[in-house]
Structure formats: structure tokens, C-alpha cells
Design a protein around this motif. Structure first.
Motif, PDB file in Angstrom:
ATOM      1  N   LEU A  26       3.498   2.653   1.992  1.00 38.76           N
ATOM      2  CA  LEU A  26       2.304   1.932   2.416  1.00 38.76           C
ATOM      3  C   LEU A  26       1.249   1.831   1.318  1.00 38.76           C
ATOM      4  CD1 LEU A  26       1.847   3.402   6.016  1.00 38.76           C
ATOM      5  CD2 LEU A  26       3.147   1.380   5.298  1.00 38.76           C
ATOM      6  N   GLY A  27       1.531   2.365   0.131  1.00 33.34           N
ATOM      7  CA  GLY A  27       0.538   2.327  -0.936  1.00 33.34           C
ATOM      8  C   GLY A  27       1.168   2.477  -2.299  1.00 33.34           C
ATOM      9  N   SER A  28       0.332   2.356  -3.319  1.00 37.80           N
ATOM     10  CA  SER A  28       0.813   2.383  -4.706  1.00 37.80           C
ATOM     11  C   SER A  28       0.863   3.784  -5.299  1.00 37.80           C
ATOM     12  CB  SER A  28      -0.085   1.503  -5.578  1.00 37.80           C
ATOM     13  OG  SER A  28      -1.388   2.073  -5.676  1.00 37.80           O
ATOM     14  N   GLY A  29       0.112   4.712  -4.710  1.00 36.63           N
ATOM     15  CA  GLY A  29       0.020   6.043  -5.297  1.00 36.63           C
ATOM     16  C   GLY A  29      -0.836   6.099  -6.541  1.00 36.63           C
ATOM     17  N   LYS A  30      -1.617   5.035  -6.798  1.00 34.06           N
ATOM     18  CA  LYS A  30      -2.401   4.944  -8.020  1.00 34.06           C
ATOM     19  C   LYS A  30      -3.884   4.745  -7.708  1.00 34.06           C
ATOM     20  CE  LYS A  30       1.060   4.880 -11.043  1.00 34.06           C
ATOM     21  NZ  LYS A  30       1.236   5.873 -12.126  1.00 34.06           N
TER      22      LYS A  30
END
Length: 267
Positions: A141-145
């Protein structure tokens, strides 16, 4: 779209509610048009629900995204405002990744615009910074950045018309090792017409270009909104369709549904 979402039927019912006669709406037209300005001196809390399908290799995946988008302007002087715009997505998706379900928070986006305190038919603009926060509760659900970059908006309001564009560019500056870097540009041109009875028709696009993968994602949106009173508080109800003109392999396709409610707090 599958029968589970039935966008035409849902949209018809909501459009009927938006267009039904409601007493006392004529005086709300100015407030309805002010809402079309992303950096208006107006405290608002929009809730925007997007329903999209066609994900995955077989096209049977779907995603619902509820964006909570509070907007709060601060007066920093007689001539300048600072506008905070936040987007917090709540996501549920099925078969976007094969035979799996994910649900939870996506990555949040915080934008801050500095804008001159002007009014009338001249150019309205704001510029500042946007920050992407790795708040996703699932890697899918996200980029982790952590991301950061410039953002700007420019528009004109001529009579019942509002037209302009909002842009930003985000690049990753920190985050989880091993996750792909983020380098993407966003452009949202928009055009709105507000009637004397506080009905607003809006056409917009939300183009994202991914400089890492060299591809576009472009939904086209057409919505209708109307201002109501709820417990003495102005509330805008929105409904519309979105068409995926461009998306990456395995991304959304066809027609989606957009629903929204915005609570306003005029100052």
C-alpha cells in the motif's frame, strides 16, 4: 466494472440527490465556488472515496481508497497566507496482487503553500513544498520511502468559472533499503462551473509520470457537487465518474466511481 460496484446505478441515485431542489441554496453559490480553489482561505475537511477496478493480469482486481484531506489556512501577515493540505488514504484492495487482500493506511502526503492574500479575477497562486510520509501499514500500500519536492498551484476565477492546475514533483530522500526509489511528477489541471444554485460541475485529470519506470498514470474525472446545510453547517456532496486513460501494466482500467463529502468551516 463488475456488478458489485454498479457505478451507473449508484451515480444516478447520488446525482438525483445533488440536483434535487433544496431551499436556500442561492446564497451558497459563492461558498461553493470558493471550494473549487485548492488554496482558498477556508477551513475544510473533504472525504473522497475512489472505487477502481481492472487491476492485475486478469483484470479482476479492485481497490477502494478513502482520502481524508483536511485543508487549513494560516494568516502569516496581512498580505500572505500559509495553506496546509494533507491527504491520508485508507485503502482496501483485492487481487491487485494475485490472490491476496490488503487493507490499511497508505502513504500520507503533506503539502504547504505560501500564497498572497488576493481576491477578484486576477491570478491566484501558491507555491511551497510537498512531503510524502511512509505511513502505509502494508508494503503493498506504500513506497516505504520518505519523499520531498516542490509544489505549486495557479488558477483564475472568472464569474462562475474556475480553472487552473496543481503540480508537484516528489523524490525519495530516505526510507527502506531494497525498495524502489520514488521520482515522480504530478499534474492536476481542473475546470469548474458553479451555478447560481450552488451546483458545481468539475472536469479534471490527475496525471502522474514515473521517471523511474517511464510511464504515465492518468485518470480523467467528471463530477457534480452541491452545497447543503447539515445542522447549520455547510456541507458539499459530490459524485462522479473517472476513466483511466492511461495506467501501467496491471494497473486500473475502464471506469471508476468517485464519491465525496466536504465539511466546511467558514471563518
Amino acid at each position: 466494472m463488475t456488478a458489485s460496484l454498479r457505478p451507473a446505478r449508484v451515480l444516478a441515485a447520488l446525482l438525483g440527490a445533488c440536483l434535487a431542489p433544496v431551499a436556500g441554496l442561492a446564497q451558497k453559490a459563492d461558498l461553493a465556488q470558493e471550494l473549487t480553489n485548492p488554496i482558498a482561505d477556508l477551513v475544510s475537511v473533504p472525504f473522497q472515496l475512489n472505487l477502481d477496478e481492472g487491476f492485475g493480469e486478469d483484470g479482476d482486481g479492485w481497490r477502494s481508497t478513502l482520502n481524508i484531506q483536511p485543508v487549513y489556512p494560516f494568516s502569516v501577515s496581512d498580505d500572505w497566507n500559509l495553506i496546509s493540505r494533507t491527504i491520508v488514504p485508507l485503502v482496501r484492495q483485492e487481487n491487485v496482487l494475485p490472490d491476496s487482500i490488503q487493507a490499511g493506511l497508505g502513504d500520507a502526503l503533506q503539502s504547504v503553500f505560501l500564497s498572497p492574500n488576493t481576491s477578484g479575477d486576477g491570478l491566484i497562486w501558491g507555491a511551497g513544498l510537498a512531503f510524502g510520509l511512509p505511513t502505509a501499514t502494508d508494503d503493498a500500500l506504500g513506497s516505504g520511502k520518505w519523499t520531498v519536492g516542490p509544489t505549486a498551484v495557479a488558477l483564475r476565477m472568472n464569474g462562475p468559472l474556475t480553472y487552473g492546475a496543481l503540480v508537484n514533483h516528489l523524490r525519495s530522500v530516505a526510507g527502506e533499503d531494497g525498495r524502489p526509489d520514488v521520482d515522480q511528477s504530478f499534474a492536476q489541471p481542473f475546470f469548474s462551473y458553479t451555478s447560481p444554485s450552488a451546483v458545481t460541475l468539475t472536469a479534471s485529470a490527475e496525471g502522474v509520470y514515473d521517471w523511474e519506470r517511464h510511464g504515465w498514470t492518468v485518470p480523467l474525472n467528471l463530477t457534480v457537487a452541491r452545497m447543503f446545510d447539515l445542522g447549520g453547517r455547510p456541507v458539499s456532496l459530490q459524485a462522479g465518474l473517472r476513466y483511466w486513460a492511461e495506467s501501467p501494466d496491471g494497473g486500473p482500467e475502464g471506469v471508476g466511481l468517485r464519491l465525496g463529502t466536504t465539511f466546511l468551516f467558514p471563518r
